[in-house]
Design a protein around this motif. Sequence first.
Motif, PDB file in Angstrom:
ATOM      1  N   ASP A 159       0.843  -1.196   0.000  1.00 57.84           N
ATOM      2  CA  ASP A 159       0.000   0.000   0.000  1.00 57.84           C
ATOM      3  C   ASP A 159       0.880   1.248   0.000  1.00 57.84           C
ATOM      4  OD1 ASP A 159       0.433   1.055   2.735  1.00 57.84           O
ATOM      5  OD2 ASP A 159      -0.601  -0.745   3.387  1.00 57.84           O
ATOM      6  N   GLU A 160       0.272   2.381  -0.334  1.00 58.52           N
ATOM      7  CA  GLU A 160       1.058   3.597  -0.527  1.00 58.52           C
ATOM      8  C   GLU A 160       1.690   4.108   0.760  1.00 58.52           C
ATOM      9  OE1 GLU A 160       2.015   5.082  -3.338  1.00 58.52           O
ATOM     10  OE2 GLU A 160       1.125   3.329  -4.295  1.00 58.52           O
ATOM     11  N   ARG A 161       1.059   3.830   1.904  1.00 58.62           N
ATOM     12  CA  ARG A 161       1.673   4.264   3.162  1.00 58.62           C
ATOM     13  C   ARG A 161       2.986   3.518   3.382  1.00 58.62           C
ATOM     14  NH1 ARG A 161      -1.961   4.746   8.273  1.00 58.62           N
ATOM     15  NH2 ARG A 161      -2.793   2.831   7.408  1.00 58.62           N
TER      16      ARG A 161
ATOM     17  N   ARG B 293       4.892   2.236   1.098  1.00 54.76           N
ATOM     18  CA  ARG B 293       5.859   2.766   0.135  1.00 54.76           C
ATOM     19  C   ARG B 293       6.409   4.112   0.587  1.00 54.76           C
ATOM     20  NH1 ARG B 293       2.488   1.257  -5.393  1.00 54.76           N
ATOM     21  NH2 ARG B 293       2.821  -1.012  -5.273  1.00 54.76           N
ATOM     22  N   GLY B 294       5.524   4.928   1.168  1.00 53.04           N
ATOM     23  CA  GLY B 294       5.971   6.215   1.700  1.00 53.04           C
ATOM     24  C   GLY B 294       6.956   6.039   2.837  1.00 53.04           C
TER      25      GLY B 294
ATOM     26  N   PRO C 252      -0.628   9.387   1.708  1.00 53.55           N
ATOM     27  CA  PRO C 252       0.242   8.251   2.017  1.00 53.55           C
ATOM     28  C   PRO C 252       1.693   8.636   2.283  1.00 53.55           C
ATOM     29  CG  PRO C 252      -0.341   8.273  -0.316  1.00 53.55           C
ATOM     30  CD  PRO C 252      -1.214   9.286   0.358  1.00 53.55           C
ATOM     31  N   GLU C 253       2.160   9.692   1.618  1.00 59.14           N
ATOM     32  CA  GLU C 253       3.559  10.084   1.823  1.00 59.14           C
ATOM     33  C   GLU C 253       3.753  10.582   3.250  1.00 59.14           C
ATOM     34  OE1 GLU C 253       7.225   9.804   0.025  1.00 59.14           O
ATOM     35  OE2 GLU C 253       5.273   9.352  -0.871  1.00 59.14           O
TER      36      GLU C 253
END
Length: 265
Positions: A13-15, A17-18, A242-243
Motif C-alpha cells: 500500500d502507498e503508506r 511505500r511512503g 500516504p507520503e
Amino acid sequence: MAVKKIFSVIGEDERQRGAARSLESLGYPVVGASEVYRADYILLPLPLDPDREALAHILEAARPGALALGGKISPQVYAQARQAGVEILDYYDREELVVLNVVPTAEGCLEILMRELAVTLWESPILILGYGRVAQGVAQRLAALGARVTVAARNPAARALARSRGLEAVSMEALPGALRENLAVVNTIPALILTEERLEEMKPDCLVVDLASKPGGVDLGAAARQGIRTIQALSLPARCAPETAGRLVAQTVLTMLEEKGEEVL
C-alpha cells in the motif's frame, strides 16, 4: 564508517511505500519481503492482521535477532511472532503517531465532504458524533472553514470542551433532534450509533461519513434501504496522504528503536 541497519518494508500500500522512501531518504537500505532474511528490522503494515502478506511465512524467514514492528497488532499476530521466535512491537501504541495521524484523517474527511456535498462547507450544519482526537481534529477544521458544527457526546466534559471551542454540543439523548437538523453526519464512535431508528430521523439527502474502526457505527443495511448516502472512510491517512502517513510511521519507528537502545545509525 558504520553500516546502516537494513529495513524490510512489507506491504504494497502507498503508506508502506511512503515509509520506505522516508527511510531511504535517511540513508537506510530498504528491501522487500523476498529479502526479509537480510533485515535487521521488519516494518509491517497498519493495521496488521494475521493473513496479510503471508505474515507467518515472512516471520519464519526472518534472521535470528530481527525485530518486527507493526500497527494495531492482533493477538493472533503476536502468537505468530512468538511461534517464529521474532520480537514484535506495536508502533500504533505510540501517542505521538496517534495524535499526528489525526491530521491526514481530518483532511481526508474534509475532502470527502467537499466532494460529496453540493454546497460549501461554509454555513453548512454538520453533526459530529463523539469528541475524541479524530472528532476534535475534524471539528476544528470544519469550524475554521465556517461550517456550523454540532458535537454529540455522552461525556459532559467532552461537551464542555466542544463548547469552550465555540461549537454547539448536545448529549446523546438529544441526538434525534440533532440528526434532523444537519446536512451531514460524521461518526467517530466505534459502536452502532446510527441504527435503523436513528437513520429514519435524518434528512433524506443527508450524507454520513463513518470514520470509526470496523464494524463502524452505522447500520449499513438500513442506510441502503432508506437511501441514506453512507461512506465508510477507513485508513484515510494511507488513502489521502500516504507520503505523510508513511513518513510519520518511519519517524515513530526510529524513535522506538532509539529508546530501545538499538544502534540505529
